[in-house]
Enzyme design. Sequence first.
Site, short mmCIF file in Angstrom:
data_model
loop_
_atom_site.label_atom_id
_atom_site.label_comp_id
_atom_site.label_asym_id
_atom_site.label_seq_id
_atom_site.Cartn_x
_atom_site.Cartn_y
_atom_site.Cartn_z
N LYS A 97 0.82 -1.22 0.00
CA LYS A 97 0.00 0.00 0.00
C LYS A 97 0.86 1.27 0.00
CE LYS A 97 -2.41 -1.66 3.56
NZ LYS A 97 -2.22 -3.13 3.49
N THR A 98 1.90 1.28 0.83
CA THR A 98 2.80 2.45 0.85
C THR A 98 3.53 2.58 -0.49
OG1 THR A 98 3.14 2.11 3.24
CG2 THR A 98 4.69 3.54 2.08
N ASP A 142 -1.35 6.14 6.67
CA ASP A 142 -1.43 4.72 7.02
C ASP A 142 -2.34 4.55 8.23
OD1 ASP A 142 -0.95 2.06 6.75
OD2 ASP A 142 1.08 2.10 7.58
N THR A 191 -6.01 -1.86 7.18
CA THR A 191 -6.23 -3.30 7.21
C THR A 191 -7.65 -3.62 7.64
OG1 THR A 191 -5.38 -3.37 9.48
CG2 THR A 191 -3.81 -3.78 7.69
N ARG A 250 6.43 -8.27 1.56
CA ARG A 250 7.28 -7.83 2.67
C ARG A 250 7.97 -9.01 3.33
NH1 ARG A 250 4.22 -4.45 6.98
NH2 ARG A 250 4.26 -2.91 5.30
#
Length: 360
Positions: A97-98, A142, A191, A250
Amino acid sequence: MAIKRHSSSENSNPNPPKKKKKSSRAAQKKLSNSLVTPTASAEDSKIENDGIRPHRLKDYIGQKELKDVLKIAISAALKRKESMDHLLLYGPPGLGKTTMSLIIASEMGSDCKITAAPALERPRDISGLLVNLKPGDVLFIDEIHRLNHTAEEILYPAMEDYRIDITVGKGQSARTRSIGLNPFTLVGATTKAGSLSSPLRDRFGLIQRLRFYEIDELSEIILRTAKILKQTIETDAATEIARRARGTPRIANRLLRRVRDYVEVEGASTITLGGASDAMDKLNVDKQGLDWSDRLILTTLIENFRGGPVGLETLAAATGEDTKTIEEVLEPYLLQIGFLNRTSRGRVATEQAYSHLGYI
């Protein structure tokens, strides 16, 4: 016996403790300012410095449906010479997302300001961010579901009309003033999309979900990362790491770094299938991506409670894990791969879990 230091300073300043106190106060002020200023996390900065994050949509691997939607939105915005519509990205952590917000800023030829909702406690925190945005900038927030009510109220006119309303004065003399903002794009990441208030969620023009990655997509990501890190890796080894990465880039990149450490210590120049398998066995990550904590949950269910059902509090007490850790960190993946079921009576280990752990 007293030890004297900086005698020349003592002669010119008869009261050194005050100076020390002033220095300490200045250091505290500097630390406070650094905490108030929203910044990317240290891990995010490290990844960016290594150049692992892609900067263009064409370099972004996976999430084909999302990329198709964004290509249209970005192209239309550039054609009209406007900011792209506000975007809400939701899905499990670690899916990019980032990275996607940074790519949007790069494609639009603008800057991306990164912060997190818990850092925006006071009205001036978010107002300062919004006022300092340049035309076309991307503001990434975020954990946006954790915004407090005051911050949300400030965002509503900012998102719709590019303005913020501030109150000047107190009591009967108080009056409201509007400050115009430069057009910007807000990218919210969460999330828990269901935890967003309806007024905030409805102000996003684009709402997109990020899905877990397939093994072949993760393998391609690992090969790309290894090339950036100047680490030679076999295709089979990349696939083996991808298989244990829980569908998350990640985690895949993190495992690659740990495998790289292992093979370097072993004196190998190339990550082979055997080297990757040995390294992840050392890390207690099995072929399904389960680590020691995951297996503890399942073995406790099977051995102590005959596979369940068992309540969350009881399971937490038996394993020594926090209930929130079990519910939000460990359970989602176990549910996804079919090793655990939630029922009205509690958690139940499935037949696949018994088979994977060698009980049948």
